[in-house]
Design an enzyme around this catalytic site. Structure first.
Site, mmCIF file in Angstrom:
data_model
loop_
_atom_site.group_PDB
_atom_site.id
_atom_site.type_symbol
_atom_site.label_atom_id
_atom_site.label_comp_id
_atom_site.label_asym_id
_atom_site.label_seq_id
_atom_site.Cartn_x
_atom_site.Cartn_y
_atom_site.Cartn_z
ATOM 1 N N CYS A 122 5.828 9.479 -3.744
ATOM 2 C CA CYS A 122 6.590 8.232 -3.835
ATOM 3 C C CYS A 122 7.975 8.411 -3.222
ATOM 4 O O CYS A 122 8.648 7.433 -2.923
ATOM 5 C CB CYS A 122 6.675 7.761 -5.276
ATOM 6 S SG CYS A 122 6.735 9.085 -6.455
ATOM 7 N N GLU A 126 6.712 2.245 -11.933
ATOM 8 C CA GLU A 126 7.274 2.857 -10.734
ATOM 9 C C GLU A 126 6.305 2.547 -9.614
ATOM 10 O O GLU A 126 5.130 2.895 -9.693
ATOM 11 C CB GLU A 126 7.401 4.368 -10.971
ATOM 12 C CG GLU A 126 8.239 5.036 -9.926
ATOM 13 C CD GLU A 126 7.538 6.247 -9.380
ATOM 14 O OE1 GLU A 126 7.273 7.178 -10.129
ATOM 15 O OE2 GLU A 126 7.223 6.213 -8.175
ATOM 16 N N LYS A 172 -4.773 4.843 -20.181
ATOM 17 C CA LYS A 172 -5.894 4.314 -19.381
ATOM 18 C C LYS A 172 -6.029 5.303 -18.216
ATOM 19 O O LYS A 172 -5.127 5.425 -17.380
ATOM 20 C CB LYS A 172 -5.535 2.907 -18.907
ATOM 21 C CG LYS A 172 -6.126 2.436 -17.605
ATOM 22 C CD LYS A 172 -7.613 2.244 -17.637
ATOM 23 C CE LYS A 172 -8.098 1.766 -16.278
ATOM 24 N NZ LYS A 172 -7.850 2.716 -15.166
HETATM 25 P P1 NAP Z 1 -3.075 1.391 -8.414
HETATM 26 O O1 NAP Z 1 -4.171 0.756 -7.671
HETATM 27 O O2 NAP Z 1 -1.895 0.562 -8.702
HETATM 28 O O3 NAP Z 1 -3.695 1.943 -9.780
HETATM 29 C C1 NAP Z 1 -2.902 2.606 -10.767
HETATM 30 C C2 NAP Z 1 -3.523 2.396 -12.147
HETATM 31 O O4 NAP Z 1 -3.314 1.055 -12.569
HETATM 32 C C3 NAP Z 1 -5.007 2.638 -12.215
HETATM 33 O O5 NAP Z 1 -5.327 3.190 -13.482
HETATM 34 C C4 NAP Z 1 -5.595 1.249 -12.094
HETATM 35 O O6 NAP Z 1 -6.832 1.275 -12.742
HETATM 36 C C5 NAP Z 1 -4.564 0.400 -12.835
HETATM 37 N N1 NAP Z 1 -4.447 -0.952 -12.293
HETATM 38 C C6 NAP Z 1 -4.135 -1.293 -11.020
HETATM 39 N N2 NAP Z 1 -4.082 -2.628 -10.889
HETATM 40 C C7 NAP Z 1 -4.347 -3.149 -12.110
HETATM 41 C C8 NAP Z 1 -4.432 -4.472 -12.613
HETATM 42 N N3 NAP Z 1 -4.248 -5.534 -11.828
HETATM 43 N N4 NAP Z 1 -4.722 -4.632 -13.909
HETATM 44 C C9 NAP Z 1 -4.949 -3.574 -14.695
HETATM 45 N N5 NAP Z 1 -4.880 -2.297 -14.283
HETATM 46 C C10 NAP Z 1 -4.589 -2.085 -13.005
HETATM 47 O O7 NAP Z 1 -2.557 2.683 -7.702
HETATM 48 P P2 NAP Z 1 -3.334 3.897 -7.002
HETATM 49 O O8 NAP Z 1 -4.813 3.704 -7.034
HETATM 50 O O9 NAP Z 1 -2.816 5.132 -7.601
HETATM 51 O O10 NAP Z 1 -2.847 3.861 -5.523
HETATM 52 C C11 NAP Z 1 -2.936 2.724 -4.722
HETATM 53 C C12 NAP Z 1 -1.607 2.506 -4.019
HETATM 54 O O11 NAP Z 1 -0.527 2.674 -4.940
HETATM 55 C C13 NAP Z 1 -1.277 3.459 -2.919
HETATM 56 O O12 NAP Z 1 -1.853 3.113 -1.708
HETATM 57 C C14 NAP Z 1 0.225 3.392 -2.896
HETATM 58 O O13 NAP Z 1 0.669 2.323 -2.123
HETATM 59 C C15 NAP Z 1 0.616 3.160 -4.294
HETATM 60 N N6 NAP Z 1 1.074 4.359 -5.010
HETATM 61 C C16 NAP Z 1 2.381 4.490 -5.273
HETATM 62 C C17 NAP Z 1 2.825 5.579 -5.995
HETATM 63 C C18 NAP Z 1 4.264 5.738 -6.355
HETATM 64 O O14 NAP Z 1 4.588 6.788 -6.822
HETATM 65 N N7 NAP Z 1 5.102 4.753 -6.210
HETATM 66 C C19 NAP Z 1 1.939 6.543 -6.438
HETATM 67 C C20 NAP Z 1 0.597 6.382 -6.159
HETATM 68 C C21 NAP Z 1 0.188 5.276 -5.457
HETATM 69 P P3 NAP Z 1 -8.041 0.276 -12.431
HETATM 70 O O15 NAP Z 1 -8.105 0.127 -10.949
HETATM 71 O O16 NAP Z 1 -9.213 0.970 -13.032
HETATM 72 O O17 NAP Z 1 -7.685 -0.984 -13.145
#
Ligand code: NAP
Length: 526
Positions: A302, A265, A184
């Site tokens: 991260c 992660e 995805k």
């Molecule tokens: P995210 O919002 O968790 O999204 C990551 C992926 O998961 C996207 O493809 C998103 O696509 C999907 N997704 C998210 N929530 C979902 C749900 N409830 N159901 C289905 N699919 C879902 O992460 P991000 O946009 O990369 O970053 C946002 C936050 O993540 C940052 O502010 C940070 O806190 C954290 N982050 C952490 C790390 C780490 O390495 N630990 C890395 C990057 C980011 P869709 O939105 O299209 O569904």
């Protein structure tokens, strides 16, 4: 290579019909072409059906073919050339030099898994000979190997558009395990995703494997990702992103009629312990190194050092003032997405309001779009323990220094921490006694413990662990980086008294794959 805005379902490029999206270029503050057609339930169904059909032929193909697939993906990615770096730069605002390094890491990772596949130890071949004369009961002939779990759904990370995305560690390790992959695409870098997806699609054709080994979906909102995790053909999930996203997908996976593992992660603050002897001897250098690590890549790692612990006193004060001066030289820079930048600003603003928390430094403002202004905070151990949100990850270039009165308080703070990807010790020889007391706590808390370095920068190698107890990951038994990542997508199968001509090659008497095998308890290559 033209970016067409189409999904890749096996061998086909398919335009999604459930609406459109464009990538947002955070540094320009505007959307960029082309439009990407978004997928829906029928596309999820088709990708998963293709993956399910591909699973048996893929895992039955010679290991050499599987290894060549991984190498062909690496070659096809390199063939894209500058276009890939340009597009990833536009979509992520990450520096081109950084993205070139990340491409090298991605390619190196694919090649590492190719060599792992050839080596064959991942297969865990074990042979226990029959003991027909054993009393009171004879023992059967028992042989075991590990096979892939089945099709894997992969959700890439926004902060590594190459190394943790379409052809990143989750995809490479799943393919190495013989599992088809359905990705995805992350909405922050759809063009980068399509370019890399096409490289994988071509590589699958190059080596003559079934096209369903790989598919790429675009989705608007969460629906496509949710449907993918819920699909019965999917047998495991790899995810890197937010705690909320990872937990939402883990809930869906657990509530399926057939629950499946989710390797998510999610979040880590990566505590760094500056021990007294090290602090006294080289506090200034540590403070400068810390600020470089904290602000690298706008703090969007991260493994960013989001928490510093030391003993209250003049040495820690000096560390803080040198770090503050270095941080004030840094200007605000563009983050990966407008949403991430807004969350950062909100979280830093909220932290500054907390009782007992002092903002000791801020970076300079700039005109950059979607920008994060670095910030350093300080608090006392009692306040840190009382206010739970201080232990939460703020994704971006901010950290908090926690002043502890004595060893007991330092150990209390360490015990209070949630699970972490990393824990860092800045130590000199005079600190070893304290480090010995701290290590058992850190082993329980973190996936990687490092000394006299900084946690940003994750080597891709055999011993690397990029994992850790919740909320660093949803499953502390594994890693998402390094050779051990393959373990997540394997399961053992035991064959009892199977006729020789029905045994899989890895377990046949004459060892046709020349694998290292545990034969009657002894590791041999025959
Ligand atoms: P995210 O919002 O968790 O999204 C990551 C992926 O998961 C996207 O493809 C998103 O696509 C999907 N997704 C998210 N929530 C979902 C749900 N409830 N159901 C289905 N699919 C879902 O992460 P991000 O946009 O990369 O970053 C946002 C936050 O993540 C940052 O502010 C940070 O806190 C954290 N982050 C952490 C790390 C780490 O390495 N630990 C890395 C990057 C980011 P869709 O939105 O299209 O569904």
């Amino acid at each position: 290579m033209q970016i067409s805005g189409t999904m890749l379902l096996g061998a086909d490029a398919v335009r999604g019909t459930q609406g459109e999206m464009r990538a947002f270029a955070p540094a320009l503050g505007k959307e960029i072409e082309p439009a990407f057609g978004l997928g829906g339930p029928a596309d999820v169904e088709r990708a998963c059906a293709l993956a399910a059909q591909a699973f048996d032929p893929f895992r039955a193909a010679p290991l050499e073919t599987r290894a060549r697939l991984l190498e062909a993906i690496a070659e096809r990615i390199l063939e894209i050339g500058d276009e890939l770096i340009e597009r990833a730069h536009l979509e992520s605002a990450l520096a081109k030099a950084r993205l070139e390094g990340e491409r090298g890491r991605t390619v190196g990772q694919l090649r590492l898994f190719a060599s792992l596949v050839r080596d064959g130890r991942w297969c865990g071949a074990v042979l226990d000979s029959a003991l027909p004369e054993r009393k009171p009961l004879p023992r059967s002939d028992l042989r075991a190997q590990r096979i892939g779990l089945g099709p894997v759904a992969v959700f890439g990370a926004s902060n590594f558009p190459l190394a943790f995305s379409v052809a990143g560690g989750d995809t490479a390790s799943a393919l190495a395990a013989g599992c088809p992959v359905v990705v995805k695409a992350h909405p922050a870098h759809p063009g980068t995703s399509e370019l890399v997806g096409r490289a994988i699609q071509r590589a699958v054709a190059d080596v003559g494997l079934p096209a369903g080994v790989f598919s790429l979906l675009f989705g608007g909102g969460n629906a496509v990702g949710e449907a993918l995790v819920a699909h019965p053909a999917i047998k495991a999930v790899g995810f890197t992103g937010s705690r909320g996203g990872g937990l939402a997908l883990a809930r869906i996976a657990a509530q399926r009629p057939e629950p499946i593992p989710v390797y998510a992660e999610m979040s880590s603050v990566n505590p760094m312990f500056v021990m007294p002897a090290a602090l006294a001897a080289r506090g200034e250098a540590l403070a400068k190194g810390f600020v470089e690590s904290l602000t690298l890549g706008v703090g969007q790692f991260c493994t960013n050092p989001g928490l510093v612990l030391g003993f209250d006193g003049p040495d820690l004060d000096r560390f803080v003032s040198v770090a503050a001066a270095a941080l004030e030289q840094k200007t605000s820079q563009t983050m990966l997405t407008a949403g991430i930048a807004a969350s950062y600003r909100d979280a830093v603003g909220a932290r500054a309001q907390l009782a007992g928390v002092e903002r000791v430094a801020q970076g300079a403002e700039s005109e950059a779009h979607c920008a994060a202004r670095p910030a350093l905070f300080k608090t006392a151990a009692v306040d840190f323990i009382e206010q739970h949100t201080l232990g939460d990850e703020i994704f971006g270039p901010t950290s908090i220094v926690v002043a502890c009165r004595d060893e007991a308080e330092l150990l209390r703070v360490a015990e209070h921490l949630e699970g972490q990807l990393t824990a860092t010790l800045q130590i000199d020889s005079g600190d070893h006694a304290l480090a010995r007391r701290l290590l058992p706590v850190l082993e329980r808390k973190a996936g990687r413990i490092l000394a006299n370095g900084f946690p940003t920068g994750v080597e891709v190698s055999y011993a690397m662990v990029h994992g850790g107890p919740f909320p660093a990951t949803s499953d502390a038994r594994t890693t998402s980086v390094g050779a051990m990542a393959i373990e997540r997508f394997l399961r053992p199968v035991c064959y009892q008294d199977l006729p020789a001509d029905l045994l899989p090659p890895a377990l046949q008497d004459d060892n046709p794959l020349a694998l290292w095998r545990l034969r009657d308890g002894e590791l041999v290559r025959n």
